[in-house]
Design an enzyme around this catalytic site. Structure first.
Site, PDB file in Angstrom:
ATOM      1  N   ASP A   1      -9.939  21.735-100.888  1.00  0.00           N
ATOM      2  CA  ASP A   1      -9.268  20.534-101.403  1.00  0.00           C
ATOM      3  C   ASP A   1      -7.834  20.416-100.884  1.00  0.00           C
ATOM      4  OD1 ASP A   1      -7.892  22.459-102.824  1.00  0.00           O
ATOM      5  OD2 ASP A   1      -8.363  21.667-104.815  1.00  0.00           O
TER       6      ASP A   1
ATOM      7  N   HIS B   1      -5.463  22.839-100.933  1.00  0.00           N
ATOM      8  CA  HIS B   1      -4.410  23.641-101.564  1.00  0.00           C
ATOM      9  C   HIS B   1      -3.980  24.800-100.669  1.00  0.00           C
ATOM     10  CE1 HIS B   1      -7.730  26.224-103.605  1.00  0.00           C
ATOM     11  NE2 HIS B   1      -7.029  27.090-102.926  1.00  0.00           N
TER      12      HIS B   1
HETATM   13  C1  GLP Z   1      -8.017  30.770-103.103  1.00  0.00           C
HETATM   14  C2  GLP Z   1      -6.580  31.318-102.928  1.00  0.00           C
HETATM   15  C3  GLP Z   1      -5.915  30.738-101.723  1.00  0.00           C
HETATM   16  C4  GLP Z   1      -6.907  30.744-100.573  1.00  0.00           C
HETATM   17  C5  GLP Z   1      -8.022  29.798-100.846  1.00  0.00           C
HETATM   18  C6  GLP Z   1      -9.132  29.830 -99.797  1.00  0.00           C
HETATM   19  O1  GLP Z   1      -8.223  29.971-104.182  1.00  0.00           O
HETATM   20  N1  GLP Z   1      -5.728  31.150-104.056  1.00  0.00           N
HETATM   21  O2  GLP Z   1      -4.742  31.476-101.418  1.00  0.00           O
HETATM   22  O3  GLP Z   1      -6.262  30.331 -99.389  1.00  0.00           O
HETATM   23  O4  GLP Z   1      -8.538  29.950-102.121  1.00  0.00           O
HETATM   24  O5  GLP Z   1     -10.009  30.901 -99.984  1.00  0.00           O
HETATM   25  P1  GLP Z   1     -11.047  31.338 -98.912  1.00  0.00           P
HETATM   26  O6  GLP Z   1     -10.278  31.883 -97.774  1.00  0.00           O
HETATM   27  O7  GLP Z   1     -11.893  32.378 -99.572  1.00  0.00           O
HETATM   28  O8  GLP Z   1     -11.835  30.130 -98.537  1.00  0.00           O
END
Ligand code: GLP
Length: 258
Positions: free
Chosen positions: A135, A137
């Site tokens: 999304d 973030h």
């Molecule tokens: C989580 C963390 C983030 C991370 C994101 C993506 O919620 N708080 O810091 O970048 O999600 O995670 P992933 O790399 O497992 O897709």
């Protein structure tokens, strides 16, 4: 902003090169640590370089990006435990030099203010490793977060909780709803940002981050305002980039750019 499009092993190596260069020049560097699955190949590569080439974190400081609120201190998905397992314990990084916001603090706002102050007292983050949520973030700064935000208590979106349910027995009800997260303003003060994203699930967020309008709907777009950001993506995550060929050419010519 530089964009490198490459297979994941190469992305991990590019990120590790940046970290190694930093530690060679400044052994007591401050490194910002991301959780999630995307940075794991970077941590594997750093652990390999520690073992085989003596890359040392003995004098470095580490600061996590974020933490779940109210998660049991022994839970394997508590980010402090994830960072210990995936990187700190695999290199020579003293636990006392790796920091995370306290998601179990009685006064969460105070814990956030103290965390921001601790980053400042350490001299600020030299290099921040980042992933990105589907999304848009970064850390846990969900859509609508102020671009000026400092470390704060946040509410996870439904999308993030769905995405992270895989770490909680595929049961969204077990995913915490609150978090502590470095703010976008905090993250933007890091001297260098290295963001890694892989897989088709990240393609839209990467398109917005690299080519979209800067907006609170896609918090990662604030990175367009950072003077020293490196975006590392595999082919799948790069699949929606309109100017992918141009980024490839620019990356191939990076040594000429100074
Ligand atoms: C989580 C963390 C983030 C991370 C994101 C993506 O919620 N708080 O810091 O970048 O999600 O995670 P992933 O790399 O497992 O897709």
């Amino acid at each position: 902003m530089d964009v490198a499009i490459a297979p994941v092993a190469e992305l991990a190596s590019i990120a590790a090169d940046e970290i190694q260069k930093l530690l060679n020049r400044k052994p007591d560097a401050v490194i910002g640590l991301a959780t999630g699955s995307s940075p794991l190949p970077i941590y594997d590569e750093l652990a390999r370089r520690h073992k085989e080439d003596g890359l040392s974190f003995a004098k470095a400081q580490g600061f996590q990006l974020d933490e779940y609120v109210g998660i049991d201190v022994n839970h394997p998905e508590r980010y402090r435990n994830v960072i210990e397992k995936e990187i700190a314990s695999r290199v020579d990084w003293p636990a006392s030099q790796v920091h995370g916001p306290d998601g179990n603090a009685k006064d969460l706002s105070l814990a956030c203010a103290q965390y921001d102050a601790a980053i400042k007292a350490a001299g600020g983050v030299d290099l921040q490793i980042l992933g990105i949520g589907s999304d848009g973030h970064i850390a846990f700064n969900e859509p609508g977060t102020s671009f000026a935000s400092r470390t704060h208590v946040g509410v996870l979106t439904e999308q993030t909780r769905v995405d992270n349910a895989r770490f909680f027995d595929d049961d969204i009800s077990k995913v915490p709803t609150l978090c502590l997260t470095q703010g976008l303003g905090t993250i933007m003060e890091a001297r260098e940002l290295v963001l890694i994203a892989t897989g088709e699930n990240k393609a839209e967020a990467i398109r917005q981050l690299v080519e979209g309008a800067v907006s609170a709907r896609w918090p990662a777009t604030i990175i367009q305002h950072h003077p020293n950001a490196l975006i590392l993506v595999d082919e799948a995550a790069a699949s929606k980039l309109e100017l992918a060929d141009y980024y490839r050419e620019k990356w191939a010519k990076r040594d000429l750019l100074g």
